[in-house]
Structures are given as structure tokens and as C-alpha cells.
Design a protein around this motif. Structure first.
Motif, PDB file in Angstrom:
ATOM      1  N   THR A 163       0.827  -1.205   0.000  1.00  0.00           N
ATOM      2  CA  THR A 163       0.000   0.000   0.000  1.00  0.00           C
ATOM      3  C   THR A 163       0.864   1.258   0.000  1.00  0.00           C
ATOM      4  OG1 THR A 163      -1.747  -1.181   1.184  1.00  0.00           O
ATOM      5  CG2 THR A 163      -1.831   1.224   1.215  1.00  0.00           C
ATOM      6  N   ASN A 191       2.414   1.764  -3.430  1.00  0.00           N
ATOM      7  CA  ASN A 191       1.456   2.317  -4.397  1.00  0.00           C
ATOM      8  C   ASN A 191       1.181   3.794  -4.116  1.00  0.00           C
ATOM      9  OD1 ASN A 191       1.190  -0.170  -5.640  1.00  0.00           O
ATOM     10  ND2 ASN A 191      -0.474  -0.822  -4.321  1.00  0.00           N
ATOM     11  N   MET A 192       1.071   4.146  -2.820  1.00  0.00           N
ATOM     12  CA  MET A 192       0.848   5.545  -2.465  1.00  0.00           C
ATOM     13  C   MET A 192       2.028   6.412  -2.904  1.00  0.00           C
ATOM     14  SD  MET A 192      -0.844   5.128   1.331  1.00  0.00           S
ATOM     15  CE  MET A 192      -0.805   6.899   1.611  1.00  0.00           C
ATOM     16  N   GLN A 251       4.119   5.824  -5.345  1.00  0.00           N
ATOM     17  CA  GLN A 251       4.082   5.962  -6.804  1.00  0.00           C
ATOM     18  C   GLN A 251       3.020   6.964  -7.244  1.00  0.00           C
ATOM     19  OE1 GLN A 251       3.507   1.974  -8.230  1.00  0.00           O
ATOM     20  NE2 GLN A 251       5.652   1.394  -7.975  1.00  0.00           N
ATOM     21  N   ASP A 252       1.845   6.909  -6.602  1.00  0.00           N
ATOM     22  CA  ASP A 252       0.792   7.865  -6.940  1.00  0.00           C
ATOM     23  C   ASP A 252       1.218   9.297  -6.616  1.00  0.00           C
ATOM     24  OD1 ASP A 252      -0.758   5.775  -7.777  1.00  0.00           O
ATOM     25  OD2 ASP A 252      -1.862   5.595  -5.898  1.00  0.00           O
ATOM     26  N   MET A 253       1.881   9.474  -5.460  1.00  0.00           N
ATOM     27  CA  MET A 253       2.344  10.811  -5.090  1.00  0.00           C
ATOM     28  C   MET A 253       3.383  11.328  -6.081  1.00  0.00           C
ATOM     29  SD  MET A 253       2.621  10.293  -0.955  1.00  0.00           S
ATOM     30  CE  MET A 253       3.396  11.885  -0.717  1.00  0.00           C
ATOM     31  N   ASN A 254       4.274  10.433  -6.516  1.00  0.00           N
ATOM     32  CA  ASN A 254       5.293  10.842  -7.481  1.00  0.00           C
ATOM     33  C   ASN A 254       4.658  11.259  -8.806  1.00  0.00           C
ATOM     34  OD1 ASN A 254       7.834  11.293  -8.529  1.00  0.00           O
ATOM     35  ND2 ASN A 254       8.158   9.166  -9.097  1.00  0.00           N
ATOM     36  N   GLU A 255       3.679  10.473  -9.261  1.00  0.00           N
ATOM     37  CA  GLU A 255       2.988  10.826 -10.502  1.00  0.00           C
ATOM     38  C   GLU A 255       2.230  12.143 -10.346  1.00  0.00           C
ATOM     39  OE1 GLU A 255       0.523   7.545 -11.411  1.00  0.00           O
ATOM     40  OE2 GLU A 255       2.183   6.201 -11.964  1.00  0.00           O
ATOM     41  N   GLU A 256       1.614  12.337  -9.164  1.00  0.00           N
ATOM     42  CA  GLU A 256       0.875  13.577  -8.947  1.00  0.00           C
ATOM     43  C   GLU A 256       1.816  14.777  -8.933  1.00  0.00           C
ATOM     44  OE1 GLU A 256      -2.387  15.955  -8.563  1.00  0.00           O
ATOM     45  OE2 GLU A 256      -2.298  13.798  -8.987  1.00  0.00           O
ATOM     46  N   ARG A 309       2.638  15.718 -12.382  1.00  0.00           N
ATOM     47  CA  ARG A 309       1.540  16.454 -13.027  1.00  0.00           C
ATOM     48  C   ARG A 309       1.415  17.868 -12.479  1.00  0.00           C
ATOM     49  NH1 ARG A 309      -1.194  11.341 -12.595  1.00  0.00           N
ATOM     50  NH2 ARG A 309      -2.139  12.010 -10.653  1.00  0.00           N
TER      51      ARG A 309
END
Length: 250
Positions: free
Chosen positions: A189, A192-193, A195-200, A203
């Protein structure tokens, strides 16, 4: 902008352009995209750990501890043998940057794994070669069995103490496995968090640049407006004074 804001933006921009760093990408491909390397390294680590446990068991005086360690080694060996087919499939898979000789060497390493795993001592004696069941030995005819080779269940009964120990051991192992599963799920978890933060963040960087540009433009427009407004007020004051002077003069 403050110094902290500048450092934060610089760090975000550097992370954004890390993907264009050739050396970092090459290292990441070798360790990150090569599933064979990751799995083989994990198997090697488990083999080394099992060998160390076997050595500890050979020096252990407590029989209960020896039984527990050997049982854990046998479970590890069974799990490692299940990984061998996966490694065989991954060994023939082409990986960017690897030559044909290296792929062949990988296949040889996988072929040697079953013998290495089976050679780990686990307290199980090697199976003797029998020719005639429970009869007398062919080479030692003086050795004879008192029974006919049929052993009843009373020969293999466990004591109450050993049964309690085994039950307690199995319960503790089950709780440990459950705890490890919870930890593994938590780590997945968090991964995944992250990775999501890095992608955000990736952006948000262009949006932050656009916001800064618009803020700078708005600030410049506001300054120009203030200057024009000040000039207009001064002109109004001057015209009003002129009107008053003309009125009094008349």
C-alpha cells in the motif's frame, strides 16, 4: 518566493528529469526490470539462510529447538523448489543488455539449483536402498527383526508434552505468518501511495509553473493599473483645482 519554496521546486524538477539520466536508467533496468535477477537473488538469500540455520541446528543441544529449525528448513526447501520452474521460464527470457552467453549461464545456474536445495541438511536421513522390505539385511544376515515388520500405531504415538509443543509451535508460526502478510500488504500500500504521489507531483510541476507565470503577469498588470490610476487621480485633482480657480476669478 521563499528559499524553501525554491528548494522544493528544484527538487521536484530534478526528480522529473531523472528519467533522462542514462546511467540511472541503466542501473534501474538491471535491478528493477530484470525479474530473474530479483527472484534468483531472493532464492540465493534463502539458501544461504537455510544453510546457516542447518549449521545452528547441528550445534543445538535442545531437541525441541532442533526439530523446529529442521521443520522450518524443510518448508523453505519446498518453497524454493516451487520457485525453480519460474526461474526456468525467466532464464530463457531475453533481457535488454544481456548477451547470449549470459543467458546460457543463467540457465546453468537454474539447473544446478535443485541439487543445491536438496543438499541443505534438514534432519531427514537419506533414504536407504531397500531390496526386500522389512526382511533381514542382505549384507548383515545376523540382524533380524523381532516382529514381522508390521508396526502398530502405538509405536508412533506422541506424548502429551510433544503434542502441546507442536500445537503451540504451529500457532505461533501461524500468527507470525499472519503478521508478515499484514506487513507485506502495508508495504504494498505504501509503495502504491508513493508511486501515486510521485505521478501527482509530476503532473503538478507544469501547473505550478503556469500559476507562477500567471501570478507574475497579474502582479505586473496590477502595478501598471496602479500607476495609471495614480496618474488619473492626479489629473482629476489638477482639473478640479483649475476649475475652482477659474470660478473664483470670475
Amino acid at each position: 518566493m521563499s528559499v524553501i519554496d525554491i528548494l522544493t521546486r528544484v527538487d521536484a524538477i530534478c526528480k522529473k528529469y531523472d528519467k533522462y539520466d542514462v546511467d540511472k536508467q541503466r542501473d534501474a533496468n538491471i535491478s528493477g526490470d530484470d525479474a530473474f535477477s530479483r527472484l534468483y537473488a531472493a532464492v540465493e538469500a534463502d539458501i544461504d539462510s537455510s544453510c546457516q540455520k542447518a549449521e545452528v541446528a547441528s550445534n543445538e543441544k535442545n531437541r525441541a529447538s532442533v526439530v523446529a529449525i529442521n521443520a522450518e528448513i524443510r518448508r523453505t526447501k519446498a518453497r524454493l523448489l516451487e520457485e525453480v520452474p519460474k526461474l526456468q521460464r525467466l532464464a530463457v527470457k531475453k533481457v535488454k543488455g544481456l548477451s547470449t552467453e549470459e543467458l546460457t549461464a543463467r540457465n546453468d545456474l537454474v539447473l544446478a539449483l535443485p541439487d543445491r536445495i536438496q543438499s541443505i541438511p534438514d534432519g531427514t536421513p537419506p533414504a536407504p536402498k531397500q531390496t526386500g522390505g522389512w526382511g533381514a539385511s542382505a549384507s548383515r544376515t545376523e540382524i533380524k527383526f523381532d516382529s514381522d515388520g508390521q508396526f502398530g500405531s502405538e509405536y508412533f504415538q506422541q506424548t502429551e508434552e510433544s503434542s502441546q509443543f507442536r500445537q503451540e509451535y504451529e500457532m505461533r508460526k501461524m500468527r507470525q505468518d499472519q503478521g508478515l502478510e499484514v506487513i507485506s500488504e502495508g508495504l504494498d500500500t505504501l509503495k502504491n501511495m508513493a508511486q501515486d504521489m510521485n505521478e501527482e507531483l509530476d503532473r503538478q510541476v507544469p501547473l505550478m509553473d503556469e500559476i507562477d507565470t500567471k501570478v507574475d503577469k497579474a502582479t505586473s498588470d496590477l502595478k501598471n493599473t496602479n500607476v495609471r490610476l495614480k496618474d488619473t487621480v492626479n489629473q482629476l485633482r489638477s482639473s478640479r483645482i483649475s476649475v475652482l480657480i477659474s470660478y473664483y476669478c470670475v
